[in-house]
Scaffold this motif. Structure first.
Motif, PDB file in Angstrom:
ATOM      1  N   THR A  58       0.832  -1.200   0.000  1.00 28.77           N
ATOM      2  CA  THR A  58       0.000   0.000   0.000  1.00 28.77           C
ATOM      3  C   THR A  58       0.871   1.256   0.000  1.00 28.77           C
ATOM      4  O   THR A  58       0.653   2.176  -0.795  1.00 28.77           O
ATOM      5  CB  THR A  58      -0.923   0.008   1.225  1.00 28.77           C
ATOM      6  OG1 THR A  58      -1.750  -1.155   1.190  1.00 28.77           O
ATOM      7  CG2 THR A  58      -1.787   1.244   1.251  1.00 28.77           C
ATOM      8  N   VAL A  61       2.673   1.650  -3.416  1.00 29.50           N
ATOM      9  CA  VAL A  61       1.773   2.097  -4.490  1.00 29.50           C
ATOM     10  C   VAL A  61       1.469   3.577  -4.340  1.00 29.50           C
ATOM     11  O   VAL A  61       1.529   4.344  -5.313  1.00 29.50           O
ATOM     12  CB  VAL A  61       0.479   1.250  -4.498  1.00 29.50           C
ATOM     13  CG1 VAL A  61      -0.591   1.890  -5.351  1.00 29.50           C
ATOM     14  CG2 VAL A  61       0.767  -0.149  -4.991  1.00 29.50           C
ATOM     15  N   ASN A  65       3.086   6.364  -7.038  1.00 31.68           N
ATOM     16  CA  ASN A  65       2.172   7.107  -7.897  1.00 31.68           C
ATOM     17  C   ASN A  65       2.185   8.595  -7.589  1.00 31.68           C
ATOM     18  O   ASN A  65       2.054   9.414  -8.501  1.00 31.68           O
ATOM     19  CB  ASN A  65       0.760   6.535  -7.794  1.00 31.68           C
ATOM     20  CG  ASN A  65       0.644   5.232  -8.545  1.00 31.68           C
ATOM     21  OD1 ASN A  65       0.864   5.197  -9.742  1.00 31.68           O
ATOM     22  ND2 ASN A  65       0.324   4.170  -7.844  1.00 31.68           N
ATOM     23  N   ASP A  96      -4.235   4.483 -10.267  1.00 30.67           N
ATOM     24  CA  ASP A  96      -3.478   3.589  -9.381  1.00 30.67           C
ATOM     25  C   ASP A  96      -3.427   4.130  -7.953  1.00 30.67           C
ATOM     26  O   ASP A  96      -3.465   3.360  -6.994  1.00 30.67           O
ATOM     27  CB  ASP A  96      -2.060   3.395  -9.906  1.00 30.67           C
ATOM     28  CG  ASP A  96      -2.017   2.478 -11.110  1.00 30.67           C
ATOM     29  OD1 ASP A  96      -3.011   1.777 -11.347  1.00 30.67           O
ATOM     30  OD2 ASP A  96      -0.993   2.475 -11.804  1.00 30.67           O
ATOM     31  N   GLY A 100      -4.672   2.332  -4.585  1.00 30.50           N
ATOM     32  CA  GLY A 100      -3.801   2.228  -3.420  1.00 30.50           C
ATOM     33  C   GLY A 100      -4.415   2.809  -2.161  1.00 30.50           C
ATOM     34  O   GLY A 100      -4.095   2.389  -1.055  1.00 30.50           O
TER      35      GLY A 100
END
Length: 126
Positions: A58, A61, A65, A96, A100
């Protein structure tokens, strides 16, 4: 035709003008009798490792991003990227990022407990 609950068919004929309907489910498995009491005596070391991996995933991500969004839209690199690819890459990174933030974090608790604690509506969203 395969009847499910309340005589709702799982496979319906689209040529006849019928609509596909999701079957009614009752998916709150943490209220089962085998999960009554304390959850923590059922958690093993592999479950903790799996939950920590989900938490790490988590954070990776979200941070990756955010970094992509910031770099692509910074003034330093914006001159080298045309607007259309920049918009496309930003929208993909935002998608994304939303996954996340809204999907991945809620998978740690079911991985630990081996049941679904969130209810039917969130199950269908997930």
């Amino acid at each position: 035709m395969y009847p499910i609950k309340n005589n709702v068919a799982a496979v319906m004929d689209l040529k006849a003008g019928k609509h596909l309907v999701a079957p009614a489910i009752n998916n709150i498995s943490c209220t089962n009798n085998r999960f009554a009491g304390h959850f923590f005596h059922q958690i093993g070391p592999f479950d903790v490792i799996q939950a920590l991996f989900i938490v790490l995933l988590t954070f990776l991500v979200i941070s990756a991003n955010l970094m992509v969004i910031l770099v692509i839209n910074s003034r330093r690199y914006a001159a080298y990227i045309h607007p259309q690819p920049r918009y496309l890459l930003t929208s993909l990174a935002l998608n994304d990022l939303a996954i996340g933030l809204l999907i991945i974090p809620f998978s740690a608790l079911p991985a630990l407990l081996h049941c679904w604690p969130y209810g039917e509506i969130f199950c269908q969203i997930q």
